[in-house]
Write an enzyme that holds these catalytic residues in place. Sequence first.
Site, PDB file in Angstrom:
ATOM      1  N   LYS A 172      23.631  21.899 -13.471  1.00  0.00           N
ATOM      2  CA  LYS A 172      24.646  22.875 -13.885  1.00  0.00           C
ATOM      3  C   LYS A 172      24.057  24.010 -14.718  1.00  0.00           C
ATOM      4  O   LYS A 172      24.389  25.174 -14.497  1.00  0.00           O
ATOM      5  CB  LYS A 172      25.756  22.187 -14.688  1.00  0.00           C
ATOM      6  N   ARG A 182      36.393  19.640 -20.070  1.00  0.00           N
ATOM      7  CA  ARG A 182      35.871  18.350 -19.628  1.00  0.00           C
ATOM      8  C   ARG A 182      36.987  17.364 -19.285  1.00  0.00           C
ATOM      9  O   ARG A 182      36.735  16.347 -18.653  1.00  0.00           O
ATOM     10  CB  ARG A 182      34.977  17.718 -20.705  1.00  0.00           C
ATOM     11  N   ARG A 207      12.167  11.369 -14.986  1.00  0.00           N
ATOM     12  CA  ARG A 207      11.626  12.355 -15.935  1.00  0.00           C
ATOM     13  C   ARG A 207      10.782  11.678 -17.016  1.00  0.00           C
ATOM     14  O   ARG A 207      11.103  10.596 -17.497  1.00  0.00           O
ATOM     15  CB  ARG A 207      12.767  13.133 -16.602  1.00  0.00           C
ATOM     16  N   ARG A 248      12.375   9.143 -22.240  1.00  0.00           N
ATOM     17  CA  ARG A 248      13.408   9.178 -23.272  1.00  0.00           C
ATOM     18  C   ARG A 248      14.485   8.135 -22.976  1.00  0.00           C
ATOM     19  O   ARG A 248      14.736   7.807 -21.815  1.00  0.00           O
ATOM     20  CB  ARG A 248      14.057  10.566 -23.333  1.00  0.00           C
ATOM     21  N   ARG A 305      26.123   7.037 -18.076  1.00  0.00           N
ATOM     22  CA  ARG A 305      26.590   8.423 -18.189  1.00  0.00           C
ATOM     23  C   ARG A 305      27.385   8.834 -16.955  1.00  0.00           C
ATOM     24  O   ARG A 305      28.388   9.554 -17.056  1.00  0.00           O
ATOM     25  CB  ARG A 305      25.397   9.368 -18.383  1.00  0.00           C
TER      26      ARG A 305
END
Length: 216
Positions: free
Chosen positions: A13, A88, A127, A159, A170
């Site tokens: 996004k 949201r 990542r 992370r 999430r």
Amino acid sequence: MRLVLVGPPGAGKGTQAQFIASNLSIPKISTGDIFRANVSGGTELGKLAKTFMDRGDLVPDEVTIAMVRDRLSEDDAQDGFLLDGFPRTVPQAEILRDMLKDWGQKLDLVLELVVDDEEVVRRLAGRRTCSQCGRIWHVEFDDKRDDVCDACGGTLFQRDDDKEETVRHRLEVYQQQTAPLIRFYADEDILVGVDATGPVEEVTQRAMKEIRPYAG
């Protein structure tokens, strides 16, 4: 043109918002940018938001909405804007609709970046972040064969919010909170979906193809 960009974490996004806003010559407005501007500028709303952020609490809706209202009333947003990160929830969407109606305005389009859950997991869980320079690499896309940063030689690590179980959580939260928002805008007949897989440039081209008929 006034539009909202929605999509799950990992859909790209932020990147697409920048390119689309640039193509349309309208400001990209994200809640993150608004928060930072208010906090760094020492505004009353910024000070209020910081009290919640310092405690690790979510900033209440009324504070976020007040910041969005202030930002949308600025001169550069009068002829259009791209909202990224707001609304949201359905209640936020209803408030935004009423706010714009009071100003004699309305949303032209809500663009949904559509990405399969497994693709999101692949993007985010792959990542790795450099412990020294902070650069982000991807174990698949960057063809990394070791845990060393090619830029500075630092050690790469994953992370916590990039771990697969966290990414999947999430996505669950996104579905719970945002699926009703998608239905809300579909019922308003201003929702358009775009396949957000593939190279960034191709996604932007697809998005602009969908947007242009609404741009007037």
